[in-house]
Design an enzyme around this catalytic site. Structure first.
Site, PDB file in Angstrom:
ATOM      1  N   SER A   1       0.859  -1.188   0.000  1.00  0.00           N
ATOM      2  CA  SER A   1       0.000   0.000   0.000  1.00  0.00           C
ATOM      3  C   SER A   1       0.890   1.232   0.000  1.00  0.00           C
ATOM      4  CB  SER A   1      -0.884   0.017   1.258  1.00  0.00           C
ATOM      5  OG  SER A   1      -1.530   1.263   1.393  1.00  0.00           O
TER       6      SER A   1
ATOM      7  N   TYR B   1      -2.377  -1.322  10.567  1.00  0.00           N
ATOM      8  CA  TYR B   1      -2.522  -1.528   9.124  1.00  0.00           C
ATOM      9  C   TYR B   1      -1.291  -0.990   8.379  1.00  0.00           C
ATOM     10  CZ  TYR B   1      -4.208  -1.281   4.341  1.00  0.00           C
ATOM     11  OH  TYR B   1      -4.317  -1.432   2.976  1.00  0.00           O
TER      12      TYR B   1
HETATM   13  N1  LIG Z   1      -8.805  -0.307  -1.716  1.00  0.00           N
HETATM   14  C1  LIG Z   1      -7.808   0.459  -1.315  1.00  0.00           C
HETATM   15  O1  LIG Z   1      -7.930   1.698  -1.194  1.00  0.00           O
HETATM   16  C2  LIG Z   1      -6.451  -0.150  -1.030  1.00  0.00           C
HETATM   17  C3  LIG Z   1      -5.332   0.689  -0.957  1.00  0.00           C
HETATM   18  C4  LIG Z   1      -4.086   0.135  -0.706  1.00  0.00           C
HETATM   19  C5  LIG Z   1      -3.960  -1.234  -0.548  1.00  0.00           C
HETATM   20  N2  LIG Z   1      -5.055  -2.028  -0.618  1.00  0.00           N
HETATM   21  C6  LIG Z   1      -4.872  -3.482  -0.434  1.00  0.00           C
HETATM   22  O2  LIG Z   1      -5.401  -4.178  -1.534  1.00  0.00           O
HETATM   23  C7  LIG Z   1      -5.723  -5.506  -1.112  1.00  0.00           C
HETATM   24  C8  LIG Z   1      -7.083  -5.877  -1.631  1.00  0.00           C
HETATM   25  O3  LIG Z   1      -8.049  -5.068  -0.976  1.00  0.00           O
HETATM   26  P1  LIG Z   1      -9.323  -4.477  -1.737  1.00  0.00           P
HETATM   27  O4  LIG Z   1      -9.160  -3.016  -1.863  1.00  0.00           O
HETATM   28  O5  LIG Z   1      -9.579  -5.246  -2.992  1.00  0.00           O
HETATM   29  O6  LIG Z   1     -10.419  -4.692  -0.643  1.00  0.00           O
HETATM   30  P2  LIG Z   1     -11.753  -5.578  -0.658  1.00  0.00           P
HETATM   31  O7  LIG Z   1     -12.545  -5.253  -1.876  1.00  0.00           O
HETATM   32  O8  LIG Z   1     -12.368  -5.364   0.683  1.00  0.00           O
HETATM   33  O9  LIG Z   1     -11.204  -7.071  -0.794  1.00  0.00           O
HETATM   34  C9  LIG Z   1     -10.528  -7.684   0.280  1.00  0.00           C
HETATM   35  C10 LIG Z   1     -10.351  -9.155  -0.035  1.00  0.00           C
HETATM   36  O10 LIG Z   1      -9.651  -9.771   1.072  1.00  0.00           O
HETATM   37  C11 LIG Z   1     -10.377 -10.927   1.460  1.00  0.00           C
HETATM   38  N3  LIG Z   1     -10.201 -11.132   2.900  1.00  0.00           N
HETATM   39  C12 LIG Z   1     -10.527 -10.286   3.905  1.00  0.00           C
HETATM   40  N4  LIG Z   1     -10.254 -10.829   5.104  1.00  0.00           N
HETATM   41  C13 LIG Z   1      -9.756 -12.064   4.844  1.00  0.00           C
HETATM   42  C14 LIG Z   1      -9.276 -13.115   5.660  1.00  0.00           C
HETATM   43  N5  LIG Z   1      -9.235 -13.000   6.994  1.00  0.00           N
HETATM   44  N6  LIG Z   1      -8.819 -14.229   5.056  1.00  0.00           N
HETATM   45  C15 LIG Z   1      -8.819 -14.345   3.722  1.00  0.00           C
HETATM   46  N7  LIG Z   1      -9.254 -13.371   2.891  1.00  0.00           N
HETATM   47  C16 LIG Z   1      -9.706 -12.244   3.440  1.00  0.00           C
HETATM   48  C17 LIG Z   1     -11.813 -10.637   1.094  1.00  0.00           C
HETATM   49  O11 LIG Z   1     -12.471 -11.845   0.910  1.00  0.00           O
HETATM   50  P3  LIG Z   1     -14.094 -11.928   1.059  1.00  0.00           P
HETATM   51  O12 LIG Z   1     -14.666 -11.088  -0.012  1.00  0.00           O
HETATM   52  O13 LIG Z   1     -14.358 -13.396   0.908  1.00  0.00           O
HETATM   53  O14 LIG Z   1     -14.401 -11.392   2.422  1.00  0.00           O
HETATM   54  C18 LIG Z   1     -11.675  -9.876  -0.204  1.00  0.00           C
HETATM   55  O15 LIG Z   1     -11.540 -10.751  -1.314  1.00  0.00           O
HETATM   56  C19 LIG Z   1      -5.608  -5.535   0.418  1.00  0.00           C
HETATM   57  O16 LIG Z   1      -4.366  -6.116   0.760  1.00  0.00           O
HETATM   58  C20 LIG Z   1      -5.584  -4.051   0.786  1.00  0.00           C
HETATM   59  O17 LIG Z   1      -4.870  -3.829   1.982  1.00  0.00           O
HETATM   60  C21 LIG Z   1      -6.308  -1.529  -0.865  1.00  0.00           C
END
Ligand SMILES: NC(=O)c1ccc[n+]([C@@H]2O[C@H](COP(=O)([O-])OP(=O)(O)OC[C@H]3O[C@@H](n4cnc5c(N)ncnc54)[C@H](OP(=O)(O)O)[C@@H]3O)[C@@H](O)[C@H]2O)c1
Length: 157
Positions: free
Chosen positions: A29, A42
């Site tokens: 991130s 985080y």
């Molecule tokens: N969106 C942002 O602004 C942002 C910015 C920087 C970095 N990131 C990173 O990008 C990555 C993906 O996040 P996203 O933005 O796509 O968020 P998201 O749409 O909320 O997706 C999160 C994913 O993680 C899975 N997950 C959550 N808790 C889990 C657990 N305990 N065990 C296994 N899987 C789990 C969820 O599965 P389910 O759907 O089955 O719950 C979902 O597929 C993360 O590492 C996040 O930190 C996101």
């Protein structure tokens, strides 16, 4: 968060890295580049992802496996809803998941890909600030910016 972002990442990597070919992309991130006072755990776990993956990049050189730490900034996913902080996304430049994936693919297509990349020029510039300030100034400034963002995003946070 530590279990998911740190321990599981290490366990899965250790279990599979010897069998992997092609590309390994770990999602860090832009917040991994500096402390995040309102979400200390985080931010720290994402610093781990970044440093761990960059080390793997070096360790994997010459093996045929290409490793990349991909750092999105704020991105339009379910992230903010799930975290219960949808207000934080207000007034922030959000990228689409497609833009983030494009960044990763373009980076991996380079002749000599770097160990890590930040998606989005604005996000990249934000990560540079920590290089040009003291750690004290950096954490104070970032903390103040986060507080301001929370206040201006209104009630509900
Ligand atoms: N969106 C942002 O602004 C942002 C910015 C920087 C970095 N990131 C990173 O990008 C990555 C993906 O996040 P996203 O933005 O796509 O968020 P998201 O749409 O909320 O997706 C999160 C994913 O993680 C899975 N997950 C959550 N808790 C889990 C657990 N305990 N065990 C296994 N899987 C789990 C969820 O599965 P389910 O759907 O089955 O719950 C979902 O597929 C993360 O590492 C996040 O930190 C996101």
């Amino acid at each position: 968060q530590i279990g998911l972002n740190v321990a599981s990442l290490v366990d899965v990597t250790r279990a599979f890295i010897g069998q992997l070919t092609g590309v390994l992309v770990n999602i860090a991130s832009s917040l991994g580049y500096q402390p995040w006072p309102s979400a200390a755990v985080y931010g720290a776990t994402k610093a781990f992802v970044l440093n761990f993956t960059e080390a793997l990049w070096q360790e994997s050189r010459g093996t045929g496996l290409r490793v990349l730490a991909l750092s999105p900034g704020p991105t339009r996913t379910e992230f903010f809803d799930t975290a219960g902080s949808d207000n934080m996304a207000r007034g922030v430049r959000l990228q689409t998941p497609g833009q983030v994936v494009t960044t990763a693919l373009r980076t991996l297509d380079r002749r000599n890909p770097p160990p890590s990349v930040v998606s989005g020029t604005f996000n990249w510039v934000m990560t540079l600030t920590s290089r040009f300030t003291t750690r004290r100034a950096n954490v104070l400034a970032f903390g103040a910016m986060t507080q301001w963002q929370m206040r201006s995003s209104g009630p509900g946070h």
